[in-house]
Design a protein around this motif. Structure first.
Motif, PDB file in Angstrom:
ATOM      1  N   GLU A 244       0.849  -1.196   0.000  1.00 28.98           N
ATOM      2  CA  GLU A 244       0.000   0.000   0.000  1.00 28.98           C
ATOM      3  C   GLU A 244       0.880   1.239   0.000  1.00 28.98           C
ATOM      4  OE1 GLU A 244      -2.495  -0.239   3.416  1.00 28.98           O
ATOM      5  OE2 GLU A 244      -3.541  -2.023   2.695  1.00 28.98           O
ATOM      6  N   ALA A 245       0.388   2.324  -0.636  1.00 24.44           N
ATOM      7  CA  ALA A 245       1.133   3.576  -0.687  1.00 24.44           C
ATOM      8  C   ALA A 245       0.224   4.732  -0.305  1.00 24.44           C
ATOM      9  CB  ALA A 245       1.692   3.799  -2.092  1.00 24.44           C
ATOM     10  N   ASP A 246       0.819   5.719   0.382  1.00 32.84           N
ATOM     11  CA  ASP A 246       0.090   6.914   0.803  1.00 32.84           C
ATOM     12  C   ASP A 246       1.040   8.099   0.721  1.00 32.84           C
ATOM     13  OD1 ASP A 246      -2.080   8.420   2.008  1.00 32.84           O
ATOM     14  OD2 ASP A 246      -0.869   8.437   3.835  1.00 32.84           O
ATOM     15  N   TYR A 247       0.545   9.221   0.206  1.00 33.03           N
ATOM     16  CA  TYR A 247       1.360  10.435   0.101  1.00 33.03           C
ATOM     17  C   TYR A 247       0.679  11.548   0.877  1.00 33.03           C
ATOM     18  CZ  TYR A 247       4.016  14.297  -1.915  1.00 33.03           C
ATOM     19  OH  TYR A 247       4.806  15.403  -2.077  1.00 33.03           O
ATOM     20  N   THR A 248       1.312  11.962   1.980  1.00 30.18           N
ATOM     21  CA  THR A 248       0.762  12.999   2.851  1.00 30.18           C
ATOM     22  C   THR A 248       1.882  13.906   3.330  1.00 30.18           C
ATOM     23  OG1 THR A 248      -0.883  11.396   3.639  1.00 30.18           O
ATOM     24  CG2 THR A 248      -0.656  13.420   4.903  1.00 30.18           C
ATOM     25  N   ASP A 249       1.663  15.205   3.256  1.00 31.96           N
ATOM     26  CA  ASP A 249       2.587  16.211   3.784  1.00 31.96           C
ATOM     27  C   ASP A 249       4.023  16.035   3.289  1.00 31.96           C
ATOM     28  OD1 ASP A 249       0.498  17.360   5.205  1.00 31.96           O
ATOM     29  OD2 ASP A 249       0.895  16.171   6.997  1.00 31.96           O
ATOM     30  N   GLY A 250       4.182  15.707   2.006  1.00 35.43           N
ATOM     31  CA  GLY A 250       5.514  15.597   1.425  1.00 35.43           C
ATOM     32  C   GLY A 250       6.232  14.298   1.704  1.00 35.43           C
ATOM     33  N   ILE A 251       5.576  13.340   2.338  1.00 35.86           N
ATOM     34  CA  ILE A 251       6.178  12.045   2.655  1.00 35.86           C
ATOM     35  C   ILE A 251       5.394  10.945   1.933  1.00 35.86           C
ATOM     36  CG2 ILE A 251       6.808  10.394   4.459  1.00 35.86           C
ATOM     37  CD1 ILE A 251       8.328  12.990   4.723  1.00 35.86           C
ATOM     38  N   LEU A 252       6.093  10.183   1.099  1.00 30.82           N
ATOM     39  CA  LEU A 252       5.499   9.023   0.443  1.00 30.82           C
ATOM     40  C   LEU A 252       5.765   7.821   1.328  1.00 30.82           C
ATOM     41  CD1 LEU A 252       4.120   7.727  -2.029  1.00 30.82           C
ATOM     42  CD2 LEU A 252       6.413   7.387  -2.976  1.00 30.82           C
ATOM     43  N   LYS A 253       4.700   7.186   1.821  1.00 30.79           N
ATOM     44  CA  LYS A 253       4.830   6.048   2.730  1.00 30.79           C
ATOM     45  C   LYS A 253       4.331   4.790   2.030  1.00 30.79           C
ATOM     46  CE  LYS A 253       4.055   8.865   6.821  1.00 30.79           C
ATOM     47  NZ  LYS A 253       3.244   9.102   7.999  1.00 30.79           N
ATOM     48  N   LEU A 254       5.177   3.780   2.009  1.00 28.83           N
ATOM     49  CA  LEU A 254       4.798   2.482   1.465  1.00 28.83           C
ATOM     50  C   LEU A 254       4.826   1.459   2.579  1.00 28.83           C
ATOM     51  CD1 LEU A 254       6.547   3.928  -1.048  1.00 28.83           C
ATOM     52  CD2 LEU A 254       5.708   1.862  -2.097  1.00 28.83           C
ATOM     53  N   THR A 255       3.825   0.624   2.609  1.00 26.02           N
ATOM     54  CA  THR A 255       3.742  -0.451   3.589  1.00 26.02           C
ATOM     55  C   THR A 255       3.709  -1.768   2.826  1.00 26.02           C
ATOM     56  OG1 THR A 255       2.484   0.976   5.078  1.00 26.02           O
ATOM     57  CG2 THR A 255       2.422  -1.383   5.511  1.00 26.02           C
ATOM     58  N   VAL A 256       4.675  -2.625   3.121  1.00 27.93           N
ATOM     59  CA  VAL A 256       4.768  -3.932   2.483  1.00 27.93           C
ATOM     60  C   VAL A 256       4.551  -4.977   3.565  1.00 27.93           C
ATOM     61  CG1 VAL A 256       6.213  -5.484   1.130  1.00 27.93           C
ATOM     62  CG2 VAL A 256       6.441  -2.996   0.834  1.00 27.93           C
ATOM     63  N   ALA A 257       3.470  -5.729   3.444  1.00 25.32           N
ATOM     64  CA  ALA A 257       3.148  -6.750   4.441  1.00 25.32           C
ATOM     65  C   ALA A 257       4.108  -7.928   4.313  1.00 25.32           C
ATOM     66  CB  ALA A 257       1.713  -7.221   4.255  1.00 25.32           C
ATOM     67  N   LYS A 258       4.283  -8.628   5.430  1.00 26.90           N
ATOM     68  CA  LYS A 258       5.089  -9.847   5.431  1.00 26.90           C
ATOM     69  C   LYS A 258       4.174 -11.041   5.208  1.00 26.90           C
ATOM     70  CE  LYS A 258       8.788  -8.374   8.528  1.00 26.90           C
ATOM     71  NZ  LYS A 258       9.490  -8.660   9.789  1.00 26.90           N
ATOM     72  N   ARG A 259       4.734 -12.080   4.626  1.00 20.97           N
ATOM     73  CA  ARG A 259       3.977 -13.323   4.458  1.00 20.97           C
ATOM     74  C   ARG A 259       3.701 -13.924   5.825  1.00 20.97           C
ATOM     75  NH1 ARG A 259       7.425 -16.213  -0.327  1.00 20.97           N
ATOM     76  NH2 ARG A 259       6.922 -14.690  -1.929  1.00 20.97           N
ATOM     77  N   GLU A 260       2.616 -14.630   5.938  1.00 17.76           N
ATOM     78  CA  GLU A 260       2.228 -15.218   7.229  1.00 17.76           C
ATOM     79  C   GLU A 260       3.298 -16.167   7.755  1.00 17.76           C
ATOM     80  OE1 GLU A 260      -0.256 -14.699   9.409  1.00 17.76           O
ATOM     81  OE2 GLU A 260      -0.856 -13.029   8.150  1.00 17.76           O
ATOM     82  N   GLU A 261       3.860 -16.987   6.872  1.00 17.91           N
ATOM     83  CA  GLU A 261       4.865 -17.950   7.334  1.00 17.91           C
ATOM     84  C   GLU A 261       6.173 -17.269   7.721  1.00 17.91           C
ATOM     85  OE1 GLU A 261       4.977 -17.903   2.790  1.00 17.91           O
ATOM     86  OE2 GLU A 261       3.408 -18.082   4.280  1.00 17.91           O
ATOM     87  N   ALA A 262       6.366 -16.020   7.307  1.00 19.51           N
ATOM     88  CA  ALA A 262       7.604 -15.303   7.629  1.00 19.51           C
ATOM     89  C   ALA A 262       7.511 -14.529   8.938  1.00 19.51           C
ATOM     90  CB  ALA A 262       7.957 -14.346   6.499  1.00 19.51           C
ATOM     91  N   LYS A 263       6.305 -14.351   9.442  1.00 15.04           N
ATOM     92  CA  LYS A 263       6.150 -13.602  10.683  1.00 15.04           C
ATOM     93  C   LYS A 263       6.740 -14.391  11.841  1.00 15.04           C
ATOM     94  CE  LYS A 263       2.065 -11.152   9.175  1.00 15.04           C
ATOM     95  NZ  LYS A 263       0.636 -10.957   9.364  1.00 15.04           N
TER      96      LYS A 263
END
Length: 145
Positions: free
Chosen positions: A117-136
């Protein structure tokens, strides 16, 4: 009116004229503008469930970004479209501008490529990459026999 940069006594040079000349040359010249990195700064963090990538890219709109995933390489690029408008300002120095940039990141095998997921707010581009369930990371207590 011309803005002049002063040393304000912060440096203690044996020959102040010599230091000021080279300070001025290396800090305010065409040369230093070319030495400055034109890619945005990035922060990368991780917790138990996901990876976080943050890029400092002020002055852009979310429409200027292009985010691609090719195998395990996440590529973030931006191109600022500038319109030819008649400017009334005459710049003596212009430092902040992004015409374009590209940053690429190799995702670890533990990343879930389907949950980015990606979000751009207040000059900051934030990306969130989830981990696979077996990798947690799953914690447990191990009994001693």
């Amino acid at each position: 009116m011309t803005l002049v940069k002063f040393n304000n006594g912060l440096k203690n040079n044996a020959n102040p004229l010599f230091g000021d000349v080279f300070d001025s040359f290396f800090n305010d010249s065409f040369l230093s503008d070319r030495l400055v990195s034109r890619v945005p700064a990035v922060n990368i963090a991780e917790n138990d469930n996901e990876f976080h990538i943050e890029l400092a890219v002020p002055g852009l709109r979310k429409e200027d970004f292009k985010i691609n995933l090719d195998k395990n390489v996440l590529t973030i690029s931006a191109e600022k479209k500038s319109e030819n408008t008649q400017e009334t300002k005459k710049y003596s120095k212009r430092e902040y501008s992004y015409n374009s940039f590209v940053r690429s990141f190799t995702l670890p095998e533990t990343a879930d490529h389907g949950k980015i997921e990606a979000d751009y707010t207040d000059g900051i581009l934030k990306l969130t990459v989830a981990k696979r369930e077996e990798a947690k990371f799953q914690s447990r207590e191990i009994a001693i026999k």
